[in-house]
Motif scaffolding. Structure first.
Motif, mmCIF file in Angstrom:
data_model
loop_
_atom_site.group_PDB
_atom_site.id
_atom_site.type_symbol
_atom_site.label_atom_id
_atom_site.label_comp_id
_atom_site.label_asym_id
_atom_site.label_seq_id
_atom_site.Cartn_x
_atom_site.Cartn_y
_atom_site.Cartn_z
ATOM 1 N N SER A 21 0.977 -1.117 -0.038
ATOM 2 C CA SER A 21 -0.186 0.068 -0.070
ATOM 3 C C SER A 21 0.875 1.246 0.174
ATOM 4 O O SER A 21 0.552 2.235 -0.522
ATOM 5 C CB SER A 21 -0.947 -0.046 1.057
ATOM 6 N N ASP A 22 1.930 1.168 0.578
ATOM 7 C CA ASP A 22 2.952 2.324 0.712
ATOM 8 C C ASP A 22 3.407 2.682 -0.839
ATOM 9 O O ASP A 22 3.491 3.910 -1.159
ATOM 10 C CB ASP A 22 3.996 2.252 1.643
ATOM 11 N N THR A 25 0.713 4.251 -2.704
ATOM 12 C CA THR A 25 0.369 5.623 -2.016
ATOM 13 C C THR A 25 1.332 6.517 -2.834
ATOM 14 O O THR A 25 0.828 7.551 -3.344
ATOM 15 C CB THR A 25 0.542 5.733 -0.582
ATOM 16 N N GLU A 26 2.521 6.011 -2.832
ATOM 17 C CA GLU A 26 3.588 6.996 -3.531
ATOM 18 C C GLU A 26 3.256 7.151 -4.990
ATOM 19 O O GLU A 26 3.407 8.576 -5.443
ATOM 20 C CB GLU A 26 5.071 6.400 -3.199
ATOM 21 N N THR A 29 0.137 9.551 -5.349
ATOM 22 C CA THR A 29 0.396 10.894 -4.866
ATOM 23 C C THR A 29 1.471 11.520 -5.902
ATOM 24 O O THR A 29 1.235 12.604 -6.278
ATOM 25 C CB THR A 29 1.260 10.846 -3.566
ATOM 26 N N SER A 77 -8.141 0.825 1.286
ATOM 27 C CA SER A 77 -8.392 1.777 2.489
ATOM 28 C C SER A 77 -9.635 2.174 3.126
ATOM 29 O O SER A 77 -9.960 2.191 4.049
ATOM 30 C CB SER A 77 -7.564 3.198 2.319
#
Length: 114
Positions: A21-22, A25-26, A29, A77
Motif C-alpha cells: 500500500s505504501d 500511495t507513493e 500521490t 483503504s
C-alpha cells in the motif's frame, strides 16, 4: 454498469494484489492527475448523458496514468465505505467493485469469502 463490467475491473486490479500500500500511495500521490492538483476553479460541465456522479468521475480522472493504482488503493483503504471520486469511478460503482474485489482477494489468499 453491470456485474460483468465490475468483474472486468476487479480482474484488472489483480496485478496489484502484491504491491504494498505504501508503494501504491507513493505512485498515486506522485503521478495522479487528481482534480485538486489542477488549477481549476470549476467542476467540469455535465452533459446529462450519464448519471452525474459517474460522468463527473470519468471527466475528473480522464487521462490520469494511475487510475487503476488509485482504485486499488481506495478499495484497500476505504472498502465499502468509499466516498468521492477515486479510480475514475463513482462511489456506488466502487462499492459494487469492492464486493467482487474482496471475494477475489480472499480466494487468492486461500481464505474464506465474506
Amino acid at each position: 454498469m453491470n456485474r460483468d463490467e465490475y468483474e472486468e475491473i476487479a480482474d484488472k486490479l489483480d496485478r496489484y494484489a502484491t504491491v504494498p500500500s505504501d508503494v501504491l500511495t507513493e505512485i498515486v500521490t506522485r503521478d495522479g492527475l487528481c482534480f485538486w492538483a489542477y488549477d481549476r476553479t470549476e467542476v467540469p460541465e455535465l452533459s446529462g448523458e450519464d448519471t452525474p456522479d459517474r460522468e463527473l468521475a470519468a471527466r475528473m480522472c480522464a487521462g490520469c496514468p494511475v487510475i487503476d493504482e488509485c482504485l486499488e488503493l481506495e478499495l484497500r483503504s476505504a472498502g465499502a465505505d468509499t466516498v468521492g471520486v477515486w479510480g475514475a469511478l463513482s462511489d456506488s460503482d466502487r462499492r459494487a467493485v469492492h464486493r467482487i474485489w474482496r471475494i477475489r482477494r480472499a480466494r487468492q489468499a486461500g481464505g474464506e469469502q465474506r
